[in-house]
Scaffold this active site. Structure first.
Site, PDB file in Angstrom:
ATOM      1  N   LYS A  55       0.873  -1.325   0.036  1.00 44.81           N
ATOM      2  CA  LYS A  55      -0.249  -0.323  -0.050  1.00 44.81           C
ATOM      3  C   LYS A  55       1.270   1.372   0.166  1.00 44.81           C
ATOM      4  CE  LYS A  55      -3.789  -1.918   1.877  1.00 44.81           C
ATOM      5  NZ  LYS A  55      -4.540  -2.679   3.618  1.00 44.81           N
ATOM      6  N   GLN A  99      -4.748  -0.949   9.376  1.00 46.77           N
ATOM      7  CA  GLN A  99      -5.086  -2.657   8.793  1.00 46.77           C
ATOM      8  C   GLN A  99      -5.994  -3.729   9.889  1.00 46.77           C
ATOM      9  OE1 GLN A  99      -4.313  -3.346   5.834  1.00 46.77           O
ATOM     10  NE2 GLN A  99      -4.153  -5.684   6.073  1.00 46.77           N
ATOM     11  N   ASP A 122     -11.262   3.093   3.478  1.00 46.78           N
ATOM     12  CA  ASP A 122     -12.023   0.923   3.340  1.00 46.78           C
ATOM     13  C   ASP A 122     -13.354   1.224   3.358  1.00 46.78           C
ATOM     14  OD1 ASP A 122      -9.988  -0.666   3.908  1.00 46.78           O
ATOM     15  OD2 ASP A 122      -9.928  -0.629   5.790  1.00 46.78           O
TER      16      ASP A 122
HETATM   17  N1  GUN Z   1      -7.106  -6.808   6.507  1.00 46.52           N
HETATM   18  C1  GUN Z   1      -7.122  -7.382   4.533  1.00 46.52           C
HETATM   19  N2  GUN Z   1      -8.354  -6.484   4.014  1.00 46.52           N
HETATM   20  C2  GUN Z   1      -8.041  -5.459   4.483  1.00 46.52           C
HETATM   21  C3  GUN Z   1      -8.816  -4.277   3.498  1.00 46.52           C
HETATM   22  O1  GUN Z   1      -9.359  -3.876   2.861  1.00 46.52           O
HETATM   23  N3  GUN Z   1      -8.620  -3.672   4.667  1.00 46.52           N
HETATM   24  C4  GUN Z   1      -8.331  -3.511   5.824  1.00 46.52           C
HETATM   25  N4  GUN Z   1      -8.094  -1.864   6.373  1.00 46.52           N
HETATM   26  N5  GUN Z   1      -7.451  -4.150   6.359  1.00 46.52           N
HETATM   27  C5  GUN Z   1      -7.644  -5.480   6.330  1.00 46.52           C
END
Ligand code: GUN
Length: 291
Positions: A55, A99, A122
């Site tokens: 990311k 996350q 998100d």
């Molecule tokens: N962990 C796995 N996929 C995601 C996601 O799309 N967003 C977040 N915040 N954590 C994750």
């Protein structure tokens, strides 16, 4: 030989990232603003570390600012909430992503609800969930948004299609169903308690598989010519004893019948971060428009 067209998620994600980078450039030139994304990682889950690294890299590659906050696994809920409060107030931060999963001492729901909905890239905050289901403008969860872009890459107009979503999670199944409704599909959400799942899936012009069960969707479940979007990422042991990634769809079988299919890896996976970057720019735009 497989009959289905293979949907190249890697290439489509790269295209999305290019268009995000162009938009970032325009924001910088016209408004003197550089969008910023804060990513918070609590603990040392190896998969999460990989996601967070990717990311951060893709955020900077798109010309945006990336802020990483790595906290120990022992972090208390109060400490995390206090960091989120700071990030909510910061003018440099247009998107905030915590996350998941979080360590057990932290209430995930409380954390999601603490994020300013305007910065919730998100799309997990109840305000954004509610806006999506009410058909209002909102920040939309990234993986579901990616699924729609992939489906439209083969069929730009989804109106009137029978869509079957397999899986009802808050992160994928439910939001993808809402997005398909917004595209005027006739949507069925199937799940572990659905009777005659193969029969239900056989009706679909468009299948989104998001159950987390390796290769569950078989070739004889698929209507000839259907579009199949596979959200599953399952690590299984191959015949050679080596581990490999497979989706929720039995790819070789389904590709004989489907009109188009996303591979795993290289299908939905790369779209998630691309859509996160898209959300970050959109959030930055909205925040300056309201400032
Ligand atoms: N962990 C796995 N996929 C995601 C996601 O799309 N967003 C977040 N915040 N954590 C994750």
């Amino acid at each position: 030989m497989a009959a289905a067209r293979v949907i190249d998620g890697k290439a489509i994600a790269a295209e999305v990232r290019r268009s995000v980078a162009a938009e970032v450039e325009q924001l910088k030139n016209e408004k003197g603003l550089t969008p910023g994304l804060a990513v918070v990682l609590v603990g040392e889950d190896p998969a999460s570390q990989v996601y967070v690294r990717n990311k951060a890299r893709q955020t900077t590659e798109a010309g945006m600012r990336s802020f990483e906050h790595r906290l120990p696994a022992s972090t208390s809920e109060a400490e995390l909430l206090s960091l989120i409060d700071d990030l909510n107030r910061s003018k440099d931060m247009h998107g905030i992503l915590v996350q998941l999963p979080l360590p057990p001492q932290i209430d995930t729901r409380k954390v999601i609800e603490a994020i300013d909905p305007a910065k919730d890239v998100d799309g997990f905050h109840p305000i954004n969930v509610g806006r999506l289901s009410a058909g209002e403008r909102s920040l939309v969860p990234c993986t579901p948004a990616g699924c729609i872009i992939l489906a439209k890459s083969v069929q730009p107009e989804l109106r009137g299609l029978e869509a079957v979503v397999i899986g009802r999670s808050n992160i994928v199944g439910k939001p993808v169903a809402q997005l398909l409704l917004r595209e005027d599909c006739t949507v069925t959400v199937a799940h572990s308690r659905t009777r005659d799942l193969p029969g239900v899936v056989r009706r679909a012009d468009l299948v989104v598989a998001a159950v987390g069960r390796p290769e569950m969707v078989r070739g004889d479940w698929i209507k000839p010519g259907a579009i199949v979007i596979d959200v599953g990422i399952n690590r299984v042991e191959g015949p050679d004893g080596k581990s490999r990634l497979v989706g929720d769809v039995a790819y070789e079988e389904v590709a004989q019948v489907a009109g188009a299919i996303t591979p795993v890896p290289g299908g939905v996976g790369p779209m998630t971060i691309a859509c996160l970057l898209k959300n970050t720019v959109a959030a930055a735009r909205d925040q300056i428009a309201r400032a």
